[in-house]
Motif scaffolding. Structure first.
Motif, short mmCIF file in Angstrom:
data_model
loop_
_atom_site.label_atom_id
_atom_site.label_comp_id
_atom_site.label_asym_id
_atom_site.label_seq_id
_atom_site.Cartn_x
_atom_site.Cartn_y
_atom_site.Cartn_z
N GLY A 157 0.87 -1.17 0.06
CA GLY A 157 -0.03 -0.03 0.01
C GLY A 157 0.78 1.33 -0.02
N SER A 158 1.96 1.13 -0.50
CA SER A 158 2.84 2.39 -0.44
C SER A 158 2.66 3.31 -1.41
N GLY A 268 12.66 -6.21 1.22
CA GLY A 268 11.76 -5.41 1.47
C GLY A 268 11.72 -4.08 1.25
N TYR A 290 16.30 -7.39 -4.25
CA TYR A 290 15.07 -6.60 -4.66
C TYR A 290 13.98 -7.29 -5.13
N GLY A 291 13.14 -7.06 -4.54
CA GLY A 291 11.71 -7.84 -4.80
C GLY A 291 10.46 -7.19 -4.66
N MET A 292 9.29 -7.60 -5.02
CA MET A 292 7.99 -7.17 -4.89
C MET A 292 7.07 -8.23 -5.08
N THR A 293 5.86 -7.89 -4.36
CA THR A 293 4.64 -8.73 -4.56
C THR A 293 4.19 -9.43 -5.63
N ASP A 357 9.98 1.31 -10.17
CA ASP A 357 11.02 1.50 -9.32
C ASP A 357 12.12 2.11 -10.06
N ILE A 369 18.98 0.08 -6.46
CA ILE A 369 17.60 0.72 -6.48
C ILE A 369 18.00 2.27 -6.17
P1 ATP Z 1 2.15 -0.85 -3.51
O1 ATP Z 1 2.29 -1.63 -4.57
O2 ATP Z 1 0.75 -1.14 -2.71
O3 ATP Z 1 2.24 0.75 -3.58
P2 ATP Z 1 4.66 -1.64 -2.26
O4 ATP Z 1 5.03 -1.55 -3.79
O5 ATP Z 1 5.42 -1.15 -1.24
O6 ATP Z 1 3.15 -1.14 -2.33
P3 ATP Z 1 5.43 -4.31 -1.97
O7 ATP Z 1 5.28 -5.28 -2.88
O8 ATP Z 1 5.34 -5.26 -0.71
O9 ATP Z 1 4.41 -3.23 -2.01
O10 ATP Z 1 6.97 -3.87 -2.08
C1 ATP Z 1 7.74 -3.71 -3.14
C2 ATP Z 1 8.51 -2.43 -3.28
O11 ATP Z 1 9.41 -2.40 -2.23
C3 ATP Z 1 9.21 -2.41 -4.60
O12 ATP Z 1 8.54 -2.16 -5.66
C4 ATP Z 1 10.43 -1.55 -4.08
O13 ATP Z 1 9.66 -0.26 -4.22
C5 ATP Z 1 10.59 -1.75 -2.69
N1 ATP Z 1 11.70 -2.42 -2.41
C6 ATP Z 1 11.84 -3.84 -2.66
N2 ATP Z 1 13.09 -4.23 -2.16
C7 ATP Z 1 14.13 -3.17 -2.36
C8 ATP Z 1 15.38 -2.83 -2.04
N3 ATP Z 1 16.29 -3.87 -2.09
N4 ATP Z 1 15.63 -1.43 -2.06
C9 ATP Z 1 14.73 -0.68 -2.24
N5 ATP Z 1 13.38 -0.87 -2.41
C10 ATP Z 1 12.86 -2.03 -2.45
#
Ligand code: ATP
Ligand code: MG
Length: 478
Positions: A157-158, A268, A290-293, A357, A369
């Motif tokens: 939810g960012s 995260g 680096y990952g994402m849902t 990103d 990143i």
């Molecule tokens: P929403 O999609 O609802 O706005 P969110 O993108 O924060 O929320 P998540 O899937 O939990 O939801 O988080 C993935 C995001 O976290 C990535 O798109 C990136 O922005 C951030 N992230 C993940 N890994 C890294 C990392 N190593 N360095 C910086 N940011 C990261």
């Protein structure tokens, strides 16, 4: 027509080849794969008896516990979509999420507050289910289609309201296989479930362990992470920045408990350079990622380097940088966000998913990143990426966390302002003059925050700080 070959769920596969090995450990007691398999079959029968069928979406509002783990695998067998929700959301938010994503059934962990229970029971069109983990079935597990949806995970939810990202078992298998290239995992290993199952990082631990025949270790909140690592012989753990800070602060390194750890997966969000330097000092085998849902967790992973880079692209994923935005695709790419009928998968014409990103590859090919496109703002005609300023601020020993945001200004349009969380509740915030000097050789002058605010009280619903919430709380106060 779907022609994917049917498979046996990994839990039942382990029950045939690795029956006596521990599938999970909770409060010091182990449950082996054979028992888990029998519980899963029983739970699938319990779900069917309560009217659930393939394609239904089951909300699961719970902290990590064995019921939830077993429920996930029962959903995998039954074709039911396992939809975990953080129990830390306000009751009204939970109801809204359930209605928005059309979860017509829910399981609520028994320990939840009566207020939420009553509110759920008063809703039309949704009904609660019961789960009895004392029952076992000696029935036979059915083969399943690995391409159908097994879960929907809410994004953090960012960027606004969380979206429900659906994955198939095929996605999880590809995700685990790629992860295993960097971080090997086998039947003698134990992965601490140090992330909630309502985040992809938690669910990925269940999938990796079941595929490898390894053991999931439930966190014991009466112990520090460090003592539990020793007691339960944890070999693998996944941590976000705040957990790593806590681990380092609670003496984990004094008795060298981390020497038995084969892999600490960090991700995260950004992990600061000085935290990584400290990790390196203790010889901890750490990996940054680096990952994402939407990509089923890790996209890139590599041994932690003090420059904070996030490693290289794992197999099962493709990554390219266009302009300075990261695009991804591959076998790990999710099925789409839950929609009214099926899924909504926003891809460009060539099948790429825009992560929003920003990043670049360094000279060694490691991903760095640079921040999120939607956080960028313009000050006096210059682009400002808040994450760059935040990283510089976090190098200060008294600053544990920082969020930079734009404040309206008549002359420059916007000026950067910073919200600071002090380390160890340190009472003495560095003065503005001190910070100006500290930042002088780290960032350009026009990027220097013109104003500093103390960190507000905000309730967290997941593993990461939702910056929007923090900024809003400060804006309300000023
Ligand atoms: P929403 O999609 O609802 O706005 P969110 O993108 O924060 O929320 P998540 O899937 O939990 O939801 O988080 C993935 C995001 O976290 C990535 O798109 C990136 O922005 C951030 N992230 C993940 N890994 C890294 C990392 N190593 N360095 C910086 N940011 C990261
Ligand atoms: Mg996102």
């Amino acid at each position: 027509i779907n022609t994917a070959p049917l498979i046996l769920s990994p839990v039942h596969q382990q029950a045939t080849s690795n029956a006596a090995a521990p599938a999970y450990r909770v409060d010091g007691k182990a449950v082996n794969y054979q028992t888990l398999s029998q519980h899963v079959i029983s739970l699938s029968q319990q779900l069917a008896a309560q009217g659930l069928k393939a394609g239904d979406r089951l909300a699961c509002i719970s902290h990590n516990n064995p019921e939830q783990l077993t429920l996930y695998w029962a959903c995998v067998d039954s074709g039911i979509v396992f939809c975990p929700i953080s129990p830390r959301f306000a009751p009204q938010q939970i109801i809204e999420l359930i209605h928005t994503h059309q979860y017509h059934n829910y399981w609520l962990e028994p320990e939840q507050a009566a207020e939420l229970k009553q509110l759920l029971e008063s809703q039309p069109n949704i009904s609660g289910i019961n789960v009895d983990l004392t029952l076992r079935s000696s029935g036979k597990a059915e083969l399943i289609d690995p391409t159908r949806a097994v879960n929907a995970i809410l994004t953090s939810g960012s960027s606004g309201t969380p979206k429900a990202a659906a994955h198939s078992l095929t996605n999880h298998i590809a995700s685990a296989a790629g992860s295993g290239e960097q971080i090997s995992l086998n039947a003698n290993d134990s992965w601490l479930l140090s992330l909630p199952l309502f985040h992809i990082g938690g669910l990925a631990i269940l999938n990796r362990c079941a595929l490898a025949g390894a053991c999931v270790v439930f966190e014991d909140k009466t112990q520090t992470l460090a003592t539990q690592v020793v007691r339960d012989r944890v070999s693998h753990l996944s941590l976000v920045s705040a957990q790593l800070q806590q681990l380092l602060a609670t003496g984990a390194t004094d008795n060298n408990c981390l020497s038995q750890v084969k892999a600490m997966l960090l991700g995260g969000g950004a992990i600061s350079g000085d935290l990584l330097a400290e990790v390196a000092k203790y010889g901890i085998k750490a990996y940054t990622s680096y990952g994402m849902t939407e990509m089923g967790s890790q996209i890139t992973t590599g041994p932690a380097l003090s420059d904070g880079s996030s490693g290289k692209t794992l197999s099962g994923r493709e990554l390219k940088i266009v302009g300075n935005e990261i695009w991804v695709k591959g076998e790990c790419l999710f099925l789409g966000y839950l929609a009214k009928d099926g899924f909504n998968l926003p891809l460009n014409d060539s099948g790429w998913f825009y992560t929003k990103d920003l990043g670049h590859l360094d000279a060694n090919g490691n991903l760095c990143i640079d921040g999120r496109a939607d956080n960028m703002f313009i000050s006096g005609g210059e682009n400002i990426q808040p994450e760059e300023i935040e990283a510089a601020l976090k190098l200060h020993p008294l600053i544990a966390d920082a969020i930079v945001f734009p404040e309206a200004d008549t002359k420059f349009g916007h000026l950067p302002a910073a919200i600071l969380k002090l380390a160890n509740d340190s009472a003495n915030q560095p003065s503005e003059a001190e910070l100006t000097e500290f930042l002088a050789d780290k960032i350009a002058r026009f990027k220097r925050p013109r104003c500093y605010y103390p960190w507000p009280e905000v309730s967290s619903t997941g593993i990461k700080v939702v910056r929007k919430q923090v900024i809003e709380a400060v804006r309300v106060k000023v």
